[in-house]
Enzyme design. Sequence first.
Site, short mmCIF file in Angstrom:
data_model
loop_
_atom_site.label_atom_id
_atom_site.label_comp_id
_atom_site.label_asym_id
_atom_site.label_seq_id
_atom_site.Cartn_x
_atom_site.Cartn_y
_atom_site.Cartn_z
N GLY A 133 10.70 3.25 1.72
CA GLY A 133 9.75 2.14 1.66
C GLY A 133 9.59 1.64 0.24
O GLY A 133 10.20 2.18 -0.69
N ARG A 134 8.77 0.62 0.12
CA ARG A 134 8.51 0.03 -1.20
C ARG A 134 7.02 0.08 -1.47
O ARG A 134 6.22 -0.13 -0.57
CB ARG A 134 8.92 -1.44 -1.21
CG ARG A 134 10.33 -1.65 -1.58
CD ARG A 134 10.64 -3.06 -2.03
NE ARG A 134 11.90 -3.03 -2.76
CZ ARG A 134 12.00 -2.82 -4.06
NH1 ARG A 134 10.92 -2.67 -4.79
NH2 ARG A 134 13.17 -2.77 -4.64
N GLY A 135 6.67 0.37 -2.70
CA GLY A 135 5.26 0.33 -3.08
C GLY A 135 5.05 -0.78 -4.10
O GLY A 135 5.95 -1.57 -4.35
N SER A 136 3.86 -0.82 -4.69
CA SER A 136 3.56 -1.89 -5.65
C SER A 136 4.43 -1.81 -6.89
O SER A 136 4.75 -2.82 -7.50
CB SER A 136 2.10 -1.79 -6.10
OG SER A 136 1.28 -1.60 -5.01
N PHE A 137 4.82 -0.58 -7.29
CA PHE A 137 5.51 -0.45 -8.58
C PHE A 137 6.92 0.11 -8.46
O PHE A 137 7.53 0.46 -9.45
CB PHE A 137 4.70 0.45 -9.52
CG PHE A 137 3.26 0.05 -9.60
CD1 PHE A 137 2.90 -1.18 -10.08
CD2 PHE A 137 2.26 0.91 -9.16
CE1 PHE A 137 1.58 -1.57 -10.14
CE2 PHE A 137 0.94 0.55 -9.22
CZ PHE A 137 0.59 -0.71 -9.70
N VAL A 139 10.04 2.10 -5.63
CA VAL A 139 10.66 2.41 -4.34
C VAL A 139 10.45 3.90 -4.01
O VAL A 139 10.37 4.73 -4.92
CB VAL A 139 12.18 2.12 -4.42
CG1 VAL A 139 12.85 2.30 -3.08
CG2 VAL A 139 12.42 0.71 -4.93
N ASP A 253 -8.38 4.27 1.40
CA ASP A 253 -7.28 3.40 1.84
C ASP A 253 -6.69 3.86 3.18
O ASP A 253 -5.46 3.82 3.35
CB ASP A 253 -6.22 3.33 0.75
CG ASP A 253 -5.44 2.01 0.81
OD1 ASP A 253 -5.88 1.09 1.53
OD2 ASP A 253 -4.38 1.93 0.15
N1 LIG Z 1 5.79 11.31 1.49
C1 LIG Z 1 6.37 10.31 2.15
N2 LIG Z 1 7.10 10.55 3.24
C2 LIG Z 1 7.70 9.55 3.93
N3 LIG Z 1 7.62 8.25 3.60
C3 LIG Z 1 6.90 7.94 2.52
C4 LIG Z 1 6.24 8.94 1.74
N4 LIG Z 1 5.60 8.34 0.73
C5 LIG Z 1 5.84 7.03 0.87
N5 LIG Z 1 6.61 6.78 1.93
C6 LIG Z 1 7.08 5.45 2.40
O1 LIG Z 1 7.13 4.57 1.29
C7 LIG Z 1 6.20 3.49 1.46
C8 LIG Z 1 5.54 3.16 0.13
O2 LIG Z 1 4.90 4.34 -0.35
P1 LIG Z 1 3.46 4.32 -1.03
O3 LIG Z 1 2.56 3.52 -0.17
O4 LIG Z 1 3.05 5.71 -1.35
O5 LIG Z 1 3.83 3.58 -2.36
P2 LIG Z 1 2.81 2.94 -3.36
O6 LIG Z 1 3.55 2.56 -4.59
O7 LIG Z 1 1.67 3.87 -3.56
O8 LIG Z 1 2.40 1.70 -2.52
P3 LIG Z 1 1.08 0.88 -2.52
O9 LIG Z 1 1.48 -0.42 -3.06
O10 LIG Z 1 0.74 0.84 -1.05
O11 LIG Z 1 0.07 1.61 -3.33
C9 LIG Z 1 5.23 3.97 2.55
O12 LIG Z 1 4.71 2.90 3.28
C10 LIG Z 1 6.09 4.87 3.39
O13 LIG Z 1 6.80 4.14 4.34
#
Ligand SMILES: Nc1ncnc2c1ncn2[C@@H]1O[C@H](COP(=O)(O)OP(=O)(O)OP(=O)(O)O)[C@@H](O)[C@H]1O
Length: 436
Positions: A133-137, A139, A253
């Site tokens: 997946g992708r997060g704000s900062f 992958v 959240d």
């Molecule tokens: N421990 C994990 N196990 C499986 N998939 C994960 C895990 N952590 C993250 N992911 C996948 O990656 C995606 C993004 O992760 P996450 O939400 O932790 O990133 P973030 O940078 O914190 O994003 P946000 O912008 O939501 O704060 C999740 O929606 C999920 O699909």
Amino acid sequence: MGNVSTRKRPTQEAIKDFGEECEGQPKRKRMRIENIDEDENEYSKVHIKSRLQQLKKCRPHLNLLRSTKKHLPQELNPRPPLPRFIVDDYEDVVEKETPRDSVIPWFELLFLPEFPTRSVINERSFILERQLGRGSFGVVYCASAIHDNERKFAIKMQEKREIISKRAVLQVKREASIQRLLPAHPFVARTYSTWQTRTHLYSLLQYPPGSIGDLFTVWRQRGSLSEAAIRLIGAELASAIDFLHRNDVIYRDVKLENVVLDQSGHVLLIDFGLAKKLKNGVNTSTICGTLQYMSPDVSSGHPYSHYVDWWSLGVLLHILLTGIYPYPNSEITHHSKLRFIDYSTPLGCSREFANLMDRMLAVSTAHRLCSFTVLHAHSFFRSINFAKLENREYDPISEIGNAAEYDMCRNDTELDDNLFRENYDFDRFDYFNDRF
Ligand SMILES: Nc1ncnc2c1ncn2[C@@H]1O[C@H](COP(=O)(O)OP(=O)(O)OP(=O)(O)O)[C@@H](O)[C@H]1O
């Protein structure tokens, strides 16, 4: 002045002769001269001796190594073995980080000590397999350890440049420290290790074995879940939230995207980006969260406490069954516009579930279900033994596979578009003022 030095440098002839003897060898080697006249030999001996003394002065450990080596039996190699991958030794790794002699660049210093610069576990210890997946900062990848490709992890790789430009340094540091210090819980993702390179931050996270994806993806693929499935997922999430509250953490959240499921359908709560250390009973007032899951207490800007997580869980359970938000706020883009009117109890569901929703989503906190004790005793969860639940003795996947009996028409397009929107509020990036 002419007599000051009695030891002569090797003569050109000697070098030339020696050079002829060693024809074909690299020039540097040829300069290790031994077969010149005695004076010259003496010169090189003294030269080497003084060089050794200098070395000993600035590297005393060389002496130590030499003296211990004498007493070591042949088979004991003083060279340390290749680092073995042990995920539970995070604390040790951090402790062993030795101070550096050189100046640490600011872009590394900024993320210390939560993200060590020289960790035994690092990006070279893994093989990245695919993107999760992708997060704000950055992958998140699924990865396996180089020495044990059976064991899977999630590796979150975040770009420092992005974090700094969005003023989220304290946010990522807090996320890492909260998650790292939490004890283990069956439904909360563990952070095994964190480290940094010059450009990226890395977090090594628990990956649910054989994951079937996050709850949002599962819900989109399978549609509304049965009440039996919602009961198990709800109970596991409630157990996770209660665990966080007991450890003085407010999560803030809870939403479908932040819950991943393993192959048996057990939940794992991820993403502690908005979590905060907060003692039980103490209030905070930062407006943050995902708008459609935000409780009236948070959006109003008034002080609130841990109980706001129960509201968001109510919204999540409501969506899982009905496919719509409990309050008509799907188009809202600012917290001040959220309206908590026109709530209607879901139709076509059991009385217990309808009552649970009414209680969890009551605007007035006087009527709202605001604690695990009350939720645990609610008739909807009566059949759940929470001790068995935490031992993973139930089998949610068999319930998730079952079709939902709930048949209220739902507007798929509206929900899909709106659930995809990431509605974090601007206060999310207010960490520098430490109001978070
Ligand atoms: N421990 C994990 N196990 C499986 N998939 C994960 C895990 N952590 C993250 N992911 C996948 O990656 C995606 C993004 O992760 P996450 O939400 O932790 O990133 P973030 O940078 O914190 O994003 P946000 O912008 O939501 O704060 C999740 O929606 C999920 O699909």
